[in-house]
Design a protein around this motif. Structure first.
Motif, PDB file in Angstrom:
ATOM      1  N   SER A  17      -2.680   5.169   5.925  1.00  0.00           N
ATOM      2  CA  SER A  17      -2.201   4.731   4.519  1.00  0.00           C
ATOM      3  C   SER A  17      -2.712   5.287   3.509  1.00  0.00           C
ATOM      4  CB  SER A  17      -2.502   3.245   4.409  1.00  0.00           C
ATOM      5  OG  SER A  17      -1.911   2.188   5.261  1.00  0.00           O
ATOM      6  N   ARG A  19      -2.618   5.460  -1.442  1.00  0.00           N
ATOM      7  CA  ARG A  19      -1.960   4.688  -2.141  1.00  0.00           C
ATOM      8  C   ARG A  19      -2.037   5.792  -3.613  1.00  0.00           C
ATOM      9  NH1 ARG A  19      -3.822  -0.268  -6.516  1.00  0.00           N
ATOM     10  NH2 ARG A  19      -5.386   1.192  -7.294  1.00  0.00           N
ATOM     11  N   ALA A  49      11.455   5.178  -4.471  1.00  0.00           N
ATOM     12  CA  ALA A  49      11.171   3.957  -4.808  1.00  0.00           C
ATOM     13  C   ALA A  49      11.457   3.641  -6.365  1.00  0.00           C
ATOM     14  CB  ALA A  49       9.871   3.113  -4.277  1.00  0.00           C
ATOM     15  N   ILE A  51      10.694   0.795  -9.900  1.00  0.00           N
ATOM     16  CA  ILE A  51      10.488  -0.571 -10.142  1.00  0.00           C
ATOM     17  C   ILE A  51      11.139  -0.677 -11.514  1.00  0.00           C
ATOM     18  CG2 ILE A  51       8.147  -0.010 -10.973  1.00  0.00           C
ATOM     19  CD1 ILE A  51       7.574  -2.968 -10.044  1.00  0.00           C
ATOM     20  N   THR A  57      12.478  -4.159  -7.629  1.00  0.00           N
ATOM     21  CA  THR A  57      12.181  -3.084  -6.794  1.00  0.00           C
ATOM     22  C   THR A  57      13.193  -2.621  -5.939  1.00  0.00           C
ATOM     23  OG1 THR A  57      11.170  -4.356  -5.053  1.00  0.00           O
ATOM     24  CG2 THR A  57       9.560  -3.780  -6.896  1.00  0.00           C
ATOM     25  N   TYR A  59      14.103   0.608  -2.850  1.00  0.00           N
ATOM     26  CA  TYR A  59      13.557   1.357  -1.851  1.00  0.00           C
ATOM     27  C   TYR A  59      14.785   2.443  -1.145  1.00  0.00           C
ATOM     28  CZ  TYR A  59       9.444  -1.254  -2.524  1.00  0.00           C
ATOM     29  OH  TYR A  59       8.159  -2.021  -3.084  1.00  0.00           O
ATOM     30  N   LYS A  64      11.649   1.832   3.416  1.00  0.00           N
ATOM     31  CA  LYS A  64      11.637   0.362   3.152  1.00  0.00           C
ATOM     32  C   LYS A  64      10.767  -0.318   4.518  1.00  0.00           C
ATOM     33  CE  LYS A  64      15.625  -0.905   1.697  1.00  0.00           C
ATOM     34  NZ  LYS A  64      17.036  -1.493   1.414  1.00  0.00           N
ATOM     35  N   ARG A  66       7.896   0.055   4.628  1.00  0.00           N
ATOM     36  CA  ARG A  66       6.405   0.655   4.937  1.00  0.00           C
ATOM     37  C   ARG A  66       5.819   0.997   3.396  1.00  0.00           C
ATOM     38  NH1 ARG A  66       6.567   5.540   6.589  1.00  0.00           N
ATOM     39  NH2 ARG A  66       8.544   6.218   6.089  1.00  0.00           N
ATOM     40  N   THR A  68       5.342   0.236  -0.878  1.00  0.00           N
ATOM     41  CA  THR A  68       5.435  -0.803  -1.688  1.00  0.00           C
ATOM     42  C   THR A  68       5.153  -0.221  -3.239  1.00  0.00           C
ATOM     43  OG1 THR A  68       4.838  -2.536  -0.271  1.00  0.00           O
ATOM     44  CG2 THR A  68       4.653  -3.085  -2.580  1.00  0.00           C
ATOM     45  N   SER A  70       4.549  -0.879  -7.315  1.00  0.00           N
ATOM     46  CA  SER A  70       4.064  -1.960  -8.089  1.00  0.00           C
ATOM     47  C   SER A  70       3.516  -1.217  -9.594  1.00  0.00           C
ATOM     48  CB  SER A  70       3.007  -2.947  -7.635  1.00  0.00           C
ATOM     49  OG  SER A  70       1.641  -1.970  -7.409  1.00  0.00           O
ATOM     50  N   GLN A  81       2.053   2.112  -2.757  1.00  0.00           N
ATOM     51  CA  GLN A  81       1.075   1.905  -1.631  1.00  0.00           C
ATOM     52  C   GLN A  81       1.966   2.517  -0.342  1.00  0.00           C
ATOM     53  OE1 GLN A  81      -1.769   0.634  -1.151  1.00  0.00           O
ATOM     54  NE2 GLN A  81      -1.584   1.336   0.901  1.00  0.00           N
TER      55      GLN A  81
END
Length: 124
Positions: A17, A19, A49, A51, A57, A59, A64, A66, A68, A70, A81
């Motif tokens: 992962s 961010r 992605a 927002i 939101t 994607y 999608k 996996r 996110t 924000s 993320q």
């Protein structure tokens, strides 16, 4: 003048992962859509992605479930993320601001402010 500064890229193993963060000045998140795009070597820039001003939101199908997206309006910062990363996610990731308030799009041409990009490399 809008300025976008990305951070958080790096090298990660498949399944890991990361961010990404994008700090913005000159445009308020409360009225503008913010997006993330990526560009791999030899490929066109593609939507990842977005927002909206109202926190809706969107994607790409490839991320999608996996990734996110924000945002923190108080900090004027948008985040991506990324989890369960795959080698095909390797690319330079760009933060972008939509050109008009209260509009949303997945097309890169509709975004008129871009960050410098941050490299994400996923090893197999």
């Amino acid at each position: 003048q809008v300025q976008l500064v990305e951070s958080g890229g790096g090298l990660v193993q498949a399944g890991g992962s990361l961010r990404l963060s994008c700090a913005a000045s000159g445009r308020t998140f409360s009225t503008y859509t913010m997006g993330w795009f990526r560009q791999a070597p030899g490929k066109e820039r593609e939507f990842v992605a977005a927002i909206s001003w109202s926190d809706s939101t969107y994607y790409a199908d490839s991320v999608k479930g996996r990734f996110t997206i924000s945002k923190d309006n108080a900090k004027n910062t948008v985040y991506l993320q990324m989890s369960s990363l795959k080698p095909e996610d390797t690319a330079v990731y760009y933060c972008a601001a939509y050109r008009r308030p209260y509009r949303t799009s997945r097309a890169a041409l509709d975004y008129d402010a871009w960050g410098q990009g941050t490299q994400v490399t996923v090893s197999s």
